[in-house]
Design a protein around this motif. Structure first.
Motif, PDB file in Angstrom:
ATOM      1  N   VAL A  52     -24.813  33.314  20.848  1.00  0.00           N
ATOM      2  CA  VAL A  52     -23.978  33.850  19.602  1.00  0.00           C
ATOM      3  C   VAL A  52     -23.135  32.555  19.052  1.00  0.00           C
ATOM      4  N   ARG A  53     -22.733  31.512  20.093  1.00  0.00           N
ATOM      5  CA  ARG A  53     -21.813  30.610  19.532  1.00  0.00           C
ATOM      6  C   ARG A  53     -22.447  29.866  18.637  1.00  0.00           C
ATOM      7  N   ARG A  54     -23.537  29.596  18.666  1.00  0.00           N
ATOM      8  CA  ARG A  54     -24.450  28.683  17.900  1.00  0.00           C
ATOM      9  C   ARG A  54     -24.265  29.177  16.249  1.00  0.00           C
ATOM     10  N   PHE A  55     -23.245  28.643  15.783  1.00  0.00           N
ATOM     11  CA  PHE A  55     -22.620  28.909  14.282  1.00  0.00           C
ATOM     12  C   PHE A  55     -23.958  28.336  13.423  1.00  0.00           C
ATOM     13  N   ASP A  56     -24.543  27.193  13.888  1.00  0.00           N
ATOM     14  CA  ASP A  56     -25.692  26.472  13.156  1.00  0.00           C
ATOM     15  C   ASP A  56     -26.985  26.960  13.377  1.00  0.00           C
ATOM     16  N   CYS A  68     -31.198  27.992   8.707  1.00  0.00           N
ATOM     17  CA  CYS A  68     -29.776  27.729   8.461  1.00  0.00           C
ATOM     18  C   CYS A  68     -29.365  26.125   8.302  1.00  0.00           C
ATOM     19  N   ILE A  69     -28.685  25.721   7.349  1.00  0.00           N
ATOM     20  CA  ILE A  69     -27.926  24.335   7.341  1.00  0.00           C
ATOM     21  C   ILE A  69     -26.686  24.438   7.589  1.00  0.00           C
ATOM     22  N   ALA A  70     -26.140  23.787   8.593  1.00  0.00           N
ATOM     23  CA  ALA A  70     -24.863  23.525   8.753  1.00  0.00           C
ATOM     24  C   ALA A  70     -24.303  22.387   8.558  1.00  0.00           C
ATOM     25  N   GLN A  71     -23.092  22.292   7.897  1.00  0.00           N
ATOM     26  CA  GLN A  71     -22.444  20.975   7.191  1.00  0.00           C
ATOM     27  C   GLN A  71     -21.583  20.649   8.415  1.00  0.00           C
ATOM     28  N   GLY A  72     -21.545  19.389   8.794  1.00  0.00           N
ATOM     29  CA  GLY A  72     -20.559  18.853   9.767  1.00  0.00           C
ATOM     30  C   GLY A  72     -20.574  19.342  11.041  1.00  0.00           C
ATOM     31  N   ASN A  73     -19.454  19.012  11.786  1.00  0.00           N
ATOM     32  CA  ASN A  73     -19.096  19.497  13.374  1.00  0.00           C
ATOM     33  C   ASN A  73     -19.166  20.923  13.267  1.00  0.00           C
ATOM     34  N   LEU A  74     -19.166  21.694  14.317  1.00  0.00           N
ATOM     35  CA  LEU A  74     -19.026  22.851  14.634  1.00  0.00           C
ATOM     36  C   LEU A  74     -17.520  23.243  15.006  1.00  0.00           C
ATOM     37  N   GLU A  75     -16.824  23.354  13.946  1.00  0.00           N
ATOM     38  CA  GLU A  75     -15.309  23.338  14.002  1.00  0.00           C
ATOM     39  C   GLU A  75     -14.939  24.211  13.101  1.00  0.00           C
ATOM     40  N   GLY A  77     -13.503  26.036  10.074  1.00  0.00           N
ATOM     41  CA  GLY A  77     -13.762  25.498   8.584  1.00  0.00           C
ATOM     42  C   GLY A  77     -15.040  24.831   8.112  1.00  0.00           C
ATOM     43  N   SER A  78     -15.924  24.755   9.190  1.00  0.00           N
ATOM     44  CA  SER A  78     -17.346  24.115   8.970  1.00  0.00           C
ATOM     45  C   SER A  78     -18.045  25.464   8.217  1.00  0.00           C
ATOM     46  N   LEU A  79     -18.842  25.081   7.359  1.00  0.00           N
ATOM     47  CA  LEU A  79     -19.796  25.960   6.299  1.00  0.00           C
ATOM     48  C   LEU A  79     -21.084  25.692   6.697  1.00  0.00           C
ATOM     49  N   ARG A  80     -21.821  26.949   6.610  1.00  0.00           N
ATOM     50  CA  ARG A  80     -23.311  26.686   6.814  1.00  0.00           C
ATOM     51  C   ARG A  80     -23.918  27.680   5.765  1.00  0.00           C
ATOM     52  N   GLU A  81     -25.153  27.370   5.181  1.00  0.00           N
ATOM     53  CA  GLU A  81     -25.835  27.896   4.241  1.00  0.00           C
ATOM     54  C   GLU A  81     -26.849  28.798   4.909  1.00  0.00           C
ATOM     55  N   VAL A  82     -27.011  29.837   4.948  1.00  0.00           N
ATOM     56  CA  VAL A  82     -27.867  30.713   5.449  1.00  0.00           C
ATOM     57  C   VAL A  82     -28.637  31.238   4.608  1.00  0.00           C
ATOM     58  N   TYR A  83     -30.261  31.205   4.927  1.00  0.00           N
ATOM     59  CA  TYR A  83     -31.436  31.653   4.172  1.00  0.00           C
ATOM     60  C   TYR A  83     -31.884  32.974   4.472  1.00  0.00           C
ATOM     61  N   VAL A  84     -31.874  34.019   3.788  1.00  0.00           N
ATOM     62  CA  VAL A  84     -32.133  35.108   4.161  1.00  0.00           C
ATOM     63  C   VAL A  84     -33.515  35.524   4.028  1.00  0.00           C
ATOM     64  N   THR A  94     -23.440  31.569   1.837  1.00  0.00           N
ATOM     65  CA  THR A  94     -22.440  30.495   2.345  1.00  0.00           C
ATOM     66  C   THR A  94     -21.394  31.101   3.309  1.00  0.00           C
ATOM     67  N   GLU A  95     -21.390  30.652   4.612  1.00  0.00           N
ATOM     68  CA  GLU A  95     -20.291  31.115   5.478  1.00  0.00           C
ATOM     69  C   GLU A  95     -19.756  30.189   6.084  1.00  0.00           C
ATOM     70  N   ARG A  96     -18.314  30.488   6.345  1.00  0.00           N
ATOM     71  CA  ARG A  96     -17.275  29.651   7.004  1.00  0.00           C
ATOM     72  C   ARG A  96     -16.954  30.069   8.377  1.00  0.00           C
ATOM     73  N   LEU A  97     -16.858  29.273   9.312  1.00  0.00           N
ATOM     74  CA  LEU A  97     -16.247  29.489  10.757  1.00  0.00           C
ATOM     75  C   LEU A  97     -14.871  29.602  10.632  1.00  0.00           C
ATOM     76  N   GLU A  98     -14.722  30.805  11.123  1.00  0.00           N
ATOM     77  CA  GLU A  98     -13.025  30.822  11.142  1.00  0.00           C
ATOM     78  C   GLU A  98     -12.398  30.922  12.655  1.00  0.00           C
ATOM     79  N   LEU A  99     -13.220  31.145  13.472  1.00  0.00           N
ATOM     80  CA  LEU A  99     -12.918  31.138  14.946  1.00  0.00           C
ATOM     81  C   LEU A  99     -14.125  30.913  15.990  1.00  0.00           C
ATOM     82  N   LEU A 100     -13.949  29.990  16.843  1.00  0.00           N
ATOM     83  CA  LEU A 100     -14.860  29.837  17.803  1.00  0.00           C
ATOM     84  C   LEU A 100     -14.226  29.478  19.079  1.00  0.00           C
TER      85      LEU A 100
END
Length: 190
Positions: A52-56, A68-75, A77-84, A94-100
């Motif tokens: 579950v924790r693998r936002f990337d 999925c292509i994640a941008q930057g470190n897993l923190e 505000g990090s963004l990921r581009e998810v291909y469906v 495009t999704e933003r990590l709000e809490l980990l």
């Protein structure tokens, strides 16, 4: 909570209600819908959390994600581009990590854009230890809030999102339980 009986008794239901109260609060605006789903997984929290924790890498357990292509470190505000995968009414999100939170086992994301109708979508997934048949298990709770698209009802919107989440949670359970069987976790004597 979605109100379906899970066969785990009232103590589990009380625990789930408390976790929802503490971790799954969403501000629900006008013309939005929200729901909370619960899944019991016969695998220990650390194993389930490792997926579950693998936002990337949501494709590790989400069957509708092709890559999925994640941008930057897993923190935060990090963004990921998810291909469906084809067959759904979308191709990217495009999704933003709000809490980990690795201590409390909570992940929250927000969709910031994409070629789909899930506007102002936000979700929280939390994992909680429980004992299932004498073995370490995981109570997974996922909640969301999203705008109701023009031309749809709240019920239709919630039904669609719930169906996607149920598929994701079933896949998470299947993969986690398969890994747990390989791991041969010993029963806990109560």
């Amino acid at each position: 909570m979605n109100g379906h009986s899970n066969g785990f008794g009232s103590a589990a239901a009380v625990a789930a209600a408390e976790y929802i109260r503490r971790h799954h609060l969403h501000e629900i605006g006008e013309n939005q819908c929200s729901s909370t789903l619960v899944k019991h997984i016969k695998a220990p929290v650390p194993l389930v959390w490792s997926l579950v924790r693998r936002f990337d890498q949501p494709q590790k357990y989400k069957p509708f994600v092709s890559r999925c292509i994640a941008q930057g470190n897993l923190e935060i505000g990090s963004l990921r581009e998810v291909y469906v995968k084809s067959g759904l009414p979308a191709t990217t999100s495009t999704e933003r990590l709000e809490l980990l939170d690795d201590n409390e086992h909570i992940l929250s994301i927000r969709i910031v854009c994409g070629d789909h109708r899930l506007k102002n979508y936000s979700s929280i997934i939390s994992l909680h230890p429980e004992i299932i048949n004498g073995r370490p298990g995981t109570l997974v709770i996922e909640s969301f809030v999203v705008d109701v698209p023009e031309g749809n009802t709240q019920d239709e919107t919630c039904y669609f999102v719930e169906a996607l989440i149920k598929c994701n949670l079933k896949s998470l359970a299947d993969i986690s339980e398969g890994l747990a069987i390989q791991d041969r976790t010993e029963p806990i004597d109560l």
